[in-house]
Design a protein around this motif. Sequence first.
Motif, PDB file in Angstrom:
ATOM      1  N   TRP A 335       0.829  -1.206   0.000  1.00 40.50           N
ATOM      2  CA  TRP A 335       0.000   0.000   0.000  1.00 40.50           C
ATOM      3  C   TRP A 335       0.864   1.257   0.000  1.00 40.50           C
ATOM      4  N   VAL A 336       1.956   1.229   0.727  1.00 45.06           N
ATOM      5  CA  VAL A 336       2.862   2.379   0.720  1.00 45.06           C
ATOM      6  C   VAL A 336       3.469   2.553  -0.675  1.00 45.06           C
ATOM      7  N   SER A 337       3.807   1.429  -1.285  1.00 46.90           N
ATOM      8  CA  SER A 337       4.344   1.464  -2.652  1.00 46.90           C
ATOM      9  C   SER A 337       3.334   2.085  -3.610  1.00 46.90           C
ATOM     10  N   LEU A 338       2.065   1.699  -3.473  1.00 48.15           N
ATOM     11  CA  LEU A 338       1.022   2.239  -4.337  1.00 48.15           C
ATOM     12  C   LEU A 338       0.911   3.748  -4.181  1.00 48.15           C
ATOM     13  N   ALA A 339       0.971   4.234  -2.944  1.00 46.78           N
ATOM     14  CA  ALA A 339       0.884   5.672  -2.698  1.00 46.78           C
ATOM     15  C   ALA A 339       2.054   6.411  -3.342  1.00 46.78           C
ATOM     16  N   ILE A 340       3.253   5.842  -3.263  1.00 48.05           N
ATOM     17  CA  ILE A 340       4.435   6.481  -3.846  1.00 48.05           C
ATOM     18  C   ILE A 340       4.295   6.572  -5.362  1.00 48.05           C
ATOM     19  N   PHE A 564       1.143   6.007   6.883  1.00 48.29           N
ATOM     20  CA  PHE A 564       2.398   5.868   6.145  1.00 48.29           C
ATOM     21  C   PHE A 564       2.201   6.188   4.663  1.00 48.29           C
ATOM     22  N   MET A 565       1.050   5.797   4.109  1.00 46.92           N
ATOM     23  CA  MET A 565       0.768   6.124   2.711  1.00 46.92           C
ATOM     24  C   MET A 565       0.743   7.638   2.512  1.00 46.92           C
ATOM     25  N   LEU A 566       0.083   8.338   3.405  1.00 46.04           N
ATOM     26  CA  LEU A 566       0.004   9.789   3.286  1.00 46.04           C
ATOM     27  C   LEU A 566       1.380  10.434   3.419  1.00 46.04           C
ATOM     28  N   GLY A 596      10.631   8.063  -7.908  1.00 40.31           N
ATOM     29  CA  GLY A 596       9.598   7.504  -7.045  1.00 40.31           C
ATOM     30  C   GLY A 596       9.111   6.156  -7.509  1.00 40.31           C
ATOM     31  N   VAL A 597       8.948   5.971  -8.830  1.00 39.95           N
ATOM     32  CA  VAL A 597       8.464   4.693  -9.344  1.00 39.95           C
ATOM     33  C   VAL A 597       9.495   3.598  -9.078  1.00 39.95           C
ATOM     34  N   ALA A 598      10.782   3.887  -9.337  1.00 39.69           N
ATOM     35  CA  ALA A 598      11.825   2.899  -9.067  1.00 39.69           C
ATOM     36  C   ALA A 598      11.902   2.594  -7.570  1.00 39.69           C
ATOM     37  N   PHE A 599      11.780   3.606  -6.738  1.00 38.85           N
ATOM     38  CA  PHE A 599      11.770   3.422  -5.283  1.00 38.85           C
ATOM     39  C   PHE A 599      10.622   2.501  -4.881  1.00 38.85           C
ATOM     40  N   ALA A 600       9.446   2.696  -5.459  1.00 36.56           N
ATOM     41  CA  ALA A 600       8.281   1.872  -5.134  1.00 36.56           C
ATOM     42  C   ALA A 600       8.453   0.439  -5.617  1.00 36.56           C
ATOM     43  N   ILE A 601       9.116   0.252  -6.766  1.00 36.27           N
ATOM     44  CA  ILE A 601       9.358  -1.105  -7.258  1.00 36.27           C
ATOM     45  C   ILE A 601      10.240  -1.869  -6.279  1.00 36.27           C
TER      46      ILE A 601
END
Length: 679
Positions: A335-340, A564-566, A596-601
Amino acid sequence: MSISGFFRRLHRRTRSESRPPLDGSQADFTVRAVLLGLLIGCLLCFTNLYFGLQTGWISMMSLQSALIGFLLSRLLRKPMSPQENVVLQTTAVATGTMPLAAGFVGILPALSLLDEARDGVPPLHLSWLGAVGWSCAIAFFGVFLSPPLRKQVIIEEQLAFPSGTATGQLISVLHNMPPPDTLRHRPVYNALATDEDDGNAAEPLTPTPTPRETDALRIPDDPEVEVVVEEKEGWSALTWSFAASGVMTLAAYFFPVVFTIPLFGTYLASNWLWWFTPSLSYIGQGIIMGFPTTLSMNLGMLVGWGILSPLSKYSGWAPGPVGDMTSGARGWILWVSLAIMCSDSLVSLVPVVAEILHKKVYLRLTGVRPAGADSKESKEVESDDRLVPTAWVLWGLAGSIVLGTVLVWAVFGDEGIKPWATLVGFIMGGLLSVLGVRALGETDLNPVSGLGKISQLFFAWIQPGNIVANIIAGGVAEAGAQQAGDLMQDLKTGHLIRASPRAQFYGQLIGSCLSIVVTTTAYTLYQRAYEIPGPSFPAPTAYVWLGLARLLRDGDLPEKSGAFMLGFALLFGAIAALKTHATRSAHPYAKWVPSGVAFAIGFLNTPSFSLARLIGGVVEHVYYRRHGRGGITLVIVASGFVLGEGVVSVVSLVLRTFGVGVASCIGCGHGLCGGCPAA
């Protein structure tokens, strides 16, 4: 000898030939160009499906397609023209990217995860024919969108499209051409890095040649040299890297511990999923992505798996096994990844939307005309017989939308999604494609992950409570934006090399047609041999699609994940704004601002995937610091690494289908080796 030296000497073999012209007079659309493009595209298709199901990360591979196509063309009696090479790589890209465009690495696995008790519908497993129908529904919409978008963003606005520009530069060097004029004062970025949805600009692949440097790349009339030996050296670099990766893949099939080494101890491997996968293909992908991107990914891995995963486990927010996507830490950090990802993608779109509103709305309302607007002279350099006729575009768009709507209804029925909702999905896909293509042209980033989430949000409003419709409509919209963006990079390359847009259009259609059958067949075989999503192919983006659809319907989040998502959304929204500003301003530090996308991956994948890619990123950084960016040795080796595992994985798939199991489970005591009874 460097590979750049190899190509210089290789070109001496054809020094008696006249230099290929840039006036578009070559026969662009040829049988050999299309066939070689289809061959390379099928290899890329297998590779992208394999890695997409494993990690959610695929590559457009346009630069590699052009390079490998050039090498293959040297086996032909008559050398291939640069315009044919453009058509070849366009066909290859259209064939190779279907696993993402048709949702085989995200949408279809997400539908198979549906739970009747929770979602009101049973899991949806499409048959081979159903998957073909779904693919046909969304395979051509983006192709017919590309000609009008080309006229606006490439011809009129002359956006950079850095990856397409880099591929054009490579083709001009390979074919001993002067560099296209539009390259002279613009930096060229790494054309290789793409993630599960987006193309990320990395550090420059090679600086734009000055006239003096360009002369150094041209081939003087030296005495005859041992060209055959040098050509063998080029093939040797590709062959040994391909073979090494293939052998490693087969070894991991028969001895699974090869790819599941408990580098940090058995306890961390079995309980916290910290192991190491020494895959040459992952290392090759790291080389292709570049050091800044892999660094962002590993920062995400450290935060997600080293901090948030233990925190959620010990705090009782994710009480299940760490790897469980429902009650475990892996599902919690998802979920945190999705928010990022959403925050990063949406913020990066803000300047694009603002520019569109300024140019198309504000200036027209105020009556102010931008500089050059009074000029009636067309900037188009191609004749009408080389362009795609407007009638084809209009009939093609209408036909693809009608056909797509009918096919989606035939595959999923009224219970899945209403025809009117599918039609709205196509309209949204067209609108979102404009945003995605403009962002790609300016920043080399196509934020389709965020665009798909916008579509899901919209459909949660117009068709609430229907998870299947939410996922399908999001997939329809994302497919159009993804495909239009990929094809626009190819059209930018063609514009620079003066390849016929109509020839490229033919290549896109042919590649898409073949890829429907190839991708569907390969995915069906994977489904029969493996559990998808499962241990060997977790399909992490499937959980992102399904998770967001459930969130929009129910509004329920895992305990404490909302805060954490926020927090991470706000943080990476600010970082994305900084990165966007730095990129548009051409600041040298832009590449070092985390993606951000690479960080979330890094959150989505287990640490084993990210660690190997970091090795490749470090190799890329050290190599280019020592040897400069003029040569492409590393590109060839990395391509061989990636293609080797992707292609040989088909052999592993056939072995498993026929019941050939592992040779030994030695060392698999941690229970994580795919294929072992203990796993």
